[in-house]
Design a protein around this motif. Sequence first.
Motif, short mmCIF file in Angstrom:
data_model
loop_
_atom_site.label_atom_id
_atom_site.label_comp_id
_atom_site.label_asym_id
_atom_site.label_seq_id
_atom_site.Cartn_x
_atom_site.Cartn_y
_atom_site.Cartn_z
N GLY A 158 24.40 0.64 3.77
CA GLY A 158 24.46 0.31 2.37
C GLY A 158 24.51 1.58 1.54
N GLN A 159 24.55 1.39 0.22
CA GLN A 159 24.68 2.54 -0.68
C GLN A 159 23.33 3.20 -0.98
OE1 GLN A 159 24.61 -0.55 -1.64
NE2 GLN A 159 23.29 -0.67 -3.44
N GLY A 160 22.26 2.54 -0.64
CA GLY A 160 20.93 3.08 -0.84
C GLY A 160 20.28 2.59 -2.12
N THR A 161 18.98 2.48 -2.09
CA THR A 161 18.20 2.11 -3.28
C THR A 161 17.00 3.04 -3.37
OG1 THR A 161 17.13 0.28 -4.47
CG2 THR A 161 16.87 0.31 -2.07
N GLN A 162 16.75 3.55 -4.55
CA GLN A 162 15.67 4.53 -4.75
C GLN A 162 14.32 3.83 -4.87
OE1 GLN A 162 15.81 8.09 -5.03
NE2 GLN A 162 13.57 7.88 -4.95
N ASN B 54 0.83 -1.20 0.00
CA ASN B 54 0.00 0.00 0.00
C ASN B 54 0.87 1.26 0.00
OD1 ASN B 54 -2.36 1.47 -0.01
ND2 ASN B 54 -2.59 1.43 2.22
N LEU B 55 1.81 1.30 -0.91
CA LEU B 55 2.75 2.41 -0.95
C LEU B 55 2.06 3.71 -1.34
CD1 LEU B 55 5.74 0.48 -2.49
CD2 LEU B 55 5.82 1.80 -0.37
N GLU B 56 2.56 4.79 -0.78
CA GLU B 56 2.03 6.13 -1.00
C GLU B 56 3.12 7.01 -1.60
OE1 GLU B 56 1.06 7.15 2.98
OE2 GLU B 56 -0.69 5.81 3.08
N PRO B 57 2.76 8.06 -2.30
CA PRO B 57 3.79 8.97 -2.83
C PRO B 57 4.75 9.47 -1.75
CG PRO B 57 1.68 9.45 -3.84
CD PRO B 57 1.41 8.43 -2.76
N GLU B 58 4.25 9.60 -0.53
CA GLU B 58 5.11 10.07 0.58
C GLU B 58 6.18 9.06 0.96
OE1 GLU B 58 1.57 12.28 0.17
OE2 GLU B 58 1.75 10.12 0.56
N ASP B 59 6.08 7.85 0.46
CA ASP B 59 7.10 6.84 0.72
C ASP B 59 8.29 6.97 -0.23
OD1 ASP B 59 4.37 4.63 1.26
OD2 ASP B 59 5.68 5.48 2.82
N THR B 60 8.17 7.85 -1.20
CA THR B 60 9.29 8.06 -2.13
C THR B 60 10.51 8.55 -1.38
OG1 THR B 60 7.83 8.55 -3.99
CG2 THR B 60 10.07 9.42 -4.10
N ALA B 61 11.62 7.84 -1.54
CA ALA B 61 12.85 8.15 -0.81
C ALA B 61 13.95 7.20 -1.26
CB ALA B 61 12.64 8.00 0.69
N VAL B 62 15.15 7.50 -0.81
CA VAL B 62 16.24 6.53 -0.92
C VAL B 62 16.22 5.70 0.36
CG1 VAL B 62 18.72 6.15 -1.14
CG2 VAL B 62 17.63 8.05 -2.37
N TYR B 63 16.17 4.40 0.20
CA TYR B 63 16.10 3.49 1.34
C TYR B 63 17.49 2.89 1.56
CZ TYR B 63 11.07 3.86 1.57
OH TYR B 63 9.78 4.34 1.73
N TYR B 64 17.95 3.00 2.81
CA TYR B 64 19.29 2.54 3.17
C TYR B 64 19.20 1.35 4.12
CZ TYR B 64 21.07 6.96 1.33
OH TYR B 64 21.40 8.02 0.52
N CYS B 65 19.97 0.35 3.82
CA CYS B 65 20.12 -0.78 4.74
C CYS B 65 21.11 -0.38 5.83
CB CYS B 65 20.63 -2.00 3.98
SG CYS B 65 20.80 -3.49 4.99
N HIS B 66 20.82 -0.80 7.05
CA HIS B 66 21.67 -0.47 8.20
C HIS B 66 21.90 -1.73 9.02
CE1 HIS B 66 22.14 0.91 12.46
NE2 HIS B 66 23.00 1.75 11.87
N ALA B 67 23.11 -1.87 9.54
CA ALA B 67 23.41 -3.05 10.34
C ALA B 67 24.34 -2.68 11.49
CB ALA B 67 24.08 -4.12 9.47
N ARG B 68 24.20 -3.43 12.57
CA ARG B 68 25.05 -3.22 13.75
C ARG B 68 25.76 -4.52 14.11
NH1 ARG B 68 23.02 1.51 16.34
NH2 ARG B 68 20.84 1.92 15.78
N ARG B 69 27.02 -4.36 14.44
CA ARG B 69 27.79 -5.44 15.05
C ARG B 69 28.45 -4.86 16.29
NH1 ARG B 69 31.81 -8.59 11.49
NH2 ARG B 69 31.11 -10.32 12.78
N ILE B 70 28.98 -5.68 17.13
CA ILE B 70 29.71 -5.18 18.30
C ILE B 70 30.87 -4.33 17.80
CG2 ILE B 70 31.15 -5.82 20.26
CD1 ILE B 70 29.43 -8.32 20.54
#
Length: 112
Positions: free
Chosen positions: A103-107, A81-97
């Motif tokens: 990540g580099q991002g995906t549009q 149910n995506l909306e125009p307001e969801d338009t963005a670059v999406y970045y993957c994030h991860a944590r380790r000790i």
Amino acid sequence: QVQLVESGGGLVEPGGSLRLSCAASASCISMGWYRQTPGNERDFVAEASSSGRTTYGHSAKGRFTISRDNVKNMVYLQMNNLEPEDTAVYYCHARRIGGEYWGQGTQVTVSS
């Protein structure tokens, strides 16, 4: 050092769905997603711990689902149910000790 590679972004019409994937080069305590639009800070979308606990940001609740495959070191974000307001670059994030990684991002573009 951990490398994160995202995939699955693209153009979708309002009301449509997309599934983002992120592959990590090593196991991580938590993996998740942030998103960013021009001129704004990155906003938290969702996170999943290695134990299975999930956390969602306000914009994701009820529409997005995060999941992980700990064997493959991958995290997924199912967006419905995506909306125009969801338009963005999406970045993957991860944590380790001792560190966190991006990540580099995906549009993702939601438009008719």
